[in-house]
Design a protein around this motif. Structure first.
Motif, PDB file in Angstrom:
ATOM      1  N   ALA A 382       8.337   4.097  -2.766  1.00 42.45           N
ATOM      2  CA  ALA A 382       7.349   3.309  -3.509  1.00 42.45           C
ATOM      3  C   ALA A 382       6.305   4.191  -4.182  1.00 42.45           C
ATOM      4  O   ALA A 382       5.745   3.810  -5.219  1.00 42.45           O
ATOM      5  N   ARG A 389       8.079  -3.492  -7.652  1.00 42.34           N
ATOM      6  CA  ARG A 389       7.978  -4.385  -6.497  1.00 42.34           C
ATOM      7  C   ARG A 389       8.454  -3.673  -5.232  1.00 42.34           C
ATOM      8  O   ARG A 389       9.492  -3.024  -5.211  1.00 42.34           O
ATOM      9  N   ARG A 390       7.703  -3.815  -4.148  1.00 45.01           N
ATOM     10  CA  ARG A 390       8.082  -3.249  -2.863  1.00 45.01           C
ATOM     11  C   ARG A 390       9.245  -4.040  -2.266  1.00 45.01           C
ATOM     12  O   ARG A 390       9.318  -5.257  -2.414  1.00 45.01           O
ATOM     13  N   ASP A 392      11.382  -6.019   0.364  1.00 43.88           N
ATOM     14  CA  ASP A 392      10.934  -6.971   1.379  1.00 43.88           C
ATOM     15  C   ASP A 392      11.135  -6.453   2.795  1.00 43.88           C
ATOM     16  O   ASP A 392      10.382  -6.814   3.709  1.00 43.88           O
ATOM     17  N   ASN A 395       8.297  -1.853   2.872  1.00 46.22           N
ATOM     18  CA  ASN A 395       7.405  -1.751   1.715  1.00 46.22           C
ATOM     19  C   ASN A 395       7.139  -0.307   1.287  1.00 46.22           C
ATOM     20  O   ASN A 395       6.403  -0.066   0.340  1.00 46.22           O
ATOM     21  N   VAL A 422      -1.591  -6.123  -4.259  1.00 45.07           N
ATOM     22  CA  VAL A 422      -0.861  -4.865  -4.071  1.00 45.07           C
ATOM     23  C   VAL A 422      -0.943  -4.011  -5.329  1.00 45.07           C
ATOM     24  O   VAL A 422      -1.092  -2.792  -5.266  1.00 45.07           O
TER      25      VAL A 422
END
Length: 489
Positions: A382, A389-390, A392, A395, A422
């Motif tokens: 990330a 988007r992280r 699910d 993360n 976020v």
């Protein structure tokens, strides 16, 4: 042609122009009413009367009969001119006052020579524009790369490969719009002059907006604006965008480049993998013109009809280093751990200011250059992309992918981050890194965050550089070979 002979040639041409003008001749015509392009004329039957025009790129004078060629970007057509078909004064004018490089208009009748070449038999001709400088020697053309880039006009005249590349580029741009519109995307335009550096990790250009007394940056990517359009209710959008990054120059990077980005509501990155695969295959067939999905690139034969290989980015990094990079949040600690593997020295990471920078350096040195066949890399840390988007389940990872071919990154795409909390945290981390000396980090874009706070649907976006992809589609070694007028030193 040596300097002395070139100077003499130029003087002769200038004298011809002066003579013609002194005699009241219009050396640079206003227009010419052609009936057919050169390419169209070549497809007509013998006996058809035509009016054609173009640049004269060759001529052979043989007493009472001469041959020359008219040429444009699409075709070359042979022309014959005889003293039996035009009056003696006009024929003498052709022999003495017309030079290779001049533009001519010709009226005459199509026929086929005994060698099978389509030819126009001249009844009338007119000088449309006189060239002062001679063309490059036709057999060799412009062989110096620097000269080819600086004198692109003459490169196009003398180099059929260059003409083919740029005709294919035009075809590709047209294909992009047609393909995306057929699949429900709407083309939009977003600002080039922007108030915040956001949308990609890159060093920007800055400029002064005098009327607003404000420093602006040139767009590094259209991402945040396109997602704001999605927030405004558009379902699928795209842009063919000029972007600017104030970074190093090499065979795959220029400071000014053309990028395409598209965003689709309710998609995730897996949807984009399928869609881009379909897009790329159709693009190859269109540019090839024969339905083939095979390309030659960097000495390799690549078949894009086969299933693309997949590499888990994070797992591959961890396999190379022998530990889990996702466990690190401090760049210096990660550097020390990587150096302990013996694969790198601390000096290798002098310019790496963040954890993401260290990981990216390892990837570029140990993974990227070894990928030849079309390959999908997915599952990225990330820390590499603050706008994605992280995952699910973890993360520390993002649902992102890139397609690589012969070590070149062809596209980047991910499931978009639409959580405003976020996103603010990620951009605040970027702003902090920027203050600590990372001049490629993003700034906090409050307008983007405001749009996100009003609500965004699930989105997946994708971006690719047109110039780099054109290198692949046309088997060119340098990005300068697919850009008409690259900026030179």
């Amino acid at each position: 042609m040596d300097t002395q002979n070139l100077s003499s040639e130029i003087d002769i041409r200038k004298n011809k122009i002066k003579t013609l003008k002194d005699e009241g001749f219009i050396v640079y015509a206003e227009k010419f009413d052609r009936t057919n392009t050169l390419l169209e004329a070549k497809g007509l039957v013998d006996g058809t009367n035509v009016k054609v025009c173009g640049r004269m790129t060759f001529r052979r004078v043989m007493g009472k009969l001469s041959f020359f060629a008219l040429e444009d970007v699409n075709a070359r057509l042979q022309i014959s001119i005889s003293r039996n078909e035009v009056d003696e004064k006009d024929y003498a004018f052709f022999k003495t006052m017309v030079d290779v490089g001049d533009f001519l208009g010709v009226e005459g009748e199509l026929y086929t020579t005994h060698t099978g070449e389509r030819t126009v038999r001249t009844r009338k001709f007119v000088l449309l524009s006189k060239a002062i400088l001679p063309l490059p020697e036709k057999f060799h053309g412009l062989v110096n790369l620097d000269q080819r880039y600086r004198e692109r006009s003459m490169d196009l005249v003398s180099n059929e490969e260059s003409r083919t590349v740029f005709l294919k580029r035009s075809k590709f741009i047209s294909f992009i719009r047609h393909f995306l519109e057929e699949n429900g995307f709407t083309e939009v335009e977003t600002p080039i002059l922007q108030s915040a550096v956001c949308g990609a990790s890159a060093k920007p250009f800055f400029t002064k907006h005098n009327a607003l007394n404000k420093i602006c940056n040139l767009r590094i990517a259209p991402e945040v604006y396109l997602k704001r359009v999605i927030a405004g209710g558009f379902d699928r959008v795209f842009e063919v965008a000029k972007c600017f990054r104030n970074e190093g120059m090499d065979t795959s990077h220029l400071q000014e480049f053309t990028m395409v980005e598209w965003y689709a509501s309710y998609w995730n990155f897996e949807d984009n993998i399928k869609f881009f695969t379909k897009f790329l295959r159709e693009a190859i067939k269109t540019v090839n013109g024969d339905g083939s999905m095979v390309l030659q690139f960097k000495g390799h034969t690549l078949d894009f009809s086969k299933e693309f290989s997949r590499i888990n980015y994070t797992d591959k990094i961890n396999e190379i280093l022998g530990f889990n990079v996702l466990e690190f949040t401090d760049a210096n600690e990660l550097k020390k751990k990587v150096v302990q593997t013996g694969l790198f020295t601390m000096n290798d990471f002098v310019d790496c200011k963040t954890v993401g920078g260290v990981i990216d350096y390892v990837y570029k040195r140990k993974i990227r250059e070894n990928i030849i066949e079309p390959t999908v890399l997915y599952n990225y840390p990330a820390c590499l992309v603050p706008l994605a988007r992280r995952n699910d389940e973890d993360n520390r990872r993002i649902d992102m992918f890139q397609v690589l071919v012969c070590g070149d990154e062809i596209c980047k795409a991910y499931s978009e981050l639409v959580d405003p909390v976020v996103q603010r945290e990620a951009l605040e981390e970027q702003a902090k890194a920027r203050l600590e000396g990372d001049d490629e980090a993003m700034e906090l874009d409050e307008d983007f965050l405001t749009a996100m706070e009003h609500g965004m649907p699930p989105i997946s976006g994708l971006g690719f550089g047109v110039d780099r992809l054109m290198c692949l589609l046309t088997n060119q070694e340098s990005i300068r070979d697919v850009v008409l007028f690259p900026l030179m030193k």
